[in-house]
Design a protein around this motif. Sequence first.
Motif, PDB file in Angstrom:
ATOM      1  N   UNK A  27       0.831  -1.203   0.000  1.00 49.98           N
ATOM      2  CA  UNK A  27       0.000   0.000   0.000  1.00 49.98           C
ATOM      3  C   UNK A  27       0.869   1.258   0.000  1.00 49.98           C
ATOM      4  N   UNK A  28       1.980   1.221   0.716  1.00 52.25           N
ATOM      5  CA  UNK A  28       2.902   2.353   0.706  1.00 52.25           C
ATOM      6  C   UNK A  28       3.448   2.615  -0.694  1.00 52.25           C
ATOM      7  N   UNK A  29       3.795   1.551  -1.416  1.00 53.42           N
ATOM      8  CA  UNK A  29       4.294   1.698  -2.784  1.00 53.42           C
ATOM      9  C   UNK A  29       3.221   2.281  -3.699  1.00 53.42           C
ATOM     10  N   UNK A  30       1.973   2.015  -3.383  1.00 47.72           N
ATOM     11  CA  UNK A  30       0.859   2.569  -4.171  1.00 47.72           C
ATOM     12  C   UNK A  30       0.507   3.998  -3.734  1.00 47.72           C
ATOM     13  N   UNK A  31       1.147   4.498  -2.679  1.00 46.87           N
ATOM     14  CA  UNK A  31       0.837   5.830  -2.179  1.00 46.87           C
ATOM     15  C   UNK A  31      -0.484   5.893  -1.442  1.00 46.87           C
ATOM     16  N   UNK A  32      -0.891   4.764  -0.852  1.00 50.90           N
ATOM     17  CA  UNK A  32      -2.168   4.689  -0.140  1.00 50.90           C
ATOM     18  C   UNK A  32      -1.956   4.479   1.352  1.00 50.90           C
ATOM     19  N   UNK A  33      -2.853   5.021   2.136  1.00 53.03           N
ATOM     20  CA  UNK A  33      -2.884   4.774   3.581  1.00 53.03           C
ATOM     21  C   UNK A  33      -3.047   3.272   3.795  1.00 53.03           C
ATOM     22  N   UNK A  34      -2.306   2.716   4.743  1.00 54.06           N
ATOM     23  CA  UNK A  34      -2.309   1.262   4.911  1.00 54.06           C
ATOM     24  C   UNK A  34      -2.983   0.757   6.185  1.00 54.06           C
ATOM     25  N   UNK A  35      -3.489   1.646   7.043  1.00 53.49           N
ATOM     26  CA  UNK A  35      -4.002   1.202   8.339  1.00 53.49           C
ATOM     27  C   UNK A  35      -5.145   0.189   8.192  1.00 53.49           C
ATOM     28  N   UNK A  36      -6.142   0.510   7.393  1.00 57.42           N
ATOM     29  CA  UNK A  36      -7.279  -0.402   7.237  1.00 57.42           C
ATOM     30  C   UNK A  36      -6.825  -1.704   6.586  1.00 57.42           C
ATOM     31  N   UNK A  37      -6.014  -1.614   5.548  1.00 50.58           N
ATOM     32  CA  UNK A  37      -5.544  -2.818   4.862  1.00 50.58           C
ATOM     33  C   UNK A  37      -4.759  -3.726   5.807  1.00 50.58           C
ATOM     34  N   UNK A  38      -3.909  -3.143   6.652  1.00 50.00           N
ATOM     35  CA  UNK A  38      -3.126  -3.936   7.611  1.00 50.00           C
ATOM     36  C   UNK A  38      -4.045  -4.598   8.634  1.00 50.00           C
ATOM     37  N   UNK A  39      -5.064  -3.875   9.087  1.00 50.21           N
ATOM     38  CA  UNK A  39      -6.018  -4.437  10.050  1.00 50.21           C
ATOM     39  C   UNK A  39      -6.796  -5.584   9.416  1.00 50.21           C
ATOM     40  N   UNK A  40      -7.260  -5.368   8.193  1.00 49.09           N
ATOM     41  CA  UNK A  40      -8.064  -6.379   7.502  1.00 49.09           C
ATOM     42  C   UNK A  40      -7.243  -7.626   7.200  1.00 49.09           C
TER      43      UNK A  40
END
Length: 129
Positions: free
Chosen positions: A27-40
């Motif tokens: 997600x970082x490489x995509x320039x996106x916030x990763x909090x929700x993705x990491x939780x999911x």
Amino acid sequence: MGEPATMVVKADLGAVREARDFVGLVFGAWGLEDYVARTVISELATNAITHGSREGDLVVVRAYRREDGVPVVETWDRSDVVPVVRVVNYAAEDGRGLLLMEALVRRWGTRPLSEGGKVVWAEIEPVPS
């Protein structure tokens, strides 16, 4: 939008952190916030390991972006049993993960694998970092 980022982990609860860190990097490489993705992905990987695998099995973790740019995270495990959101038991110490995940994602679901087992996927709202 390119090939899925894929990681294979041993069906061990210690691998949940690896899956979470992996999705955070993607997600970082995509320039996106990763909090929700990491939780999911933590919930999906925990369920794949705890309920969908036996000792020595492997679990596949993937992240990709659909053509419309929506990011998706998923796990693959060997079980054909589909996860179900349970009614909340306020006395229980577990059993709320899918309920939490459902509140965080656009939508989620499952699909069977032709060789047996299943994929559990979740679409994440893309939020720029």
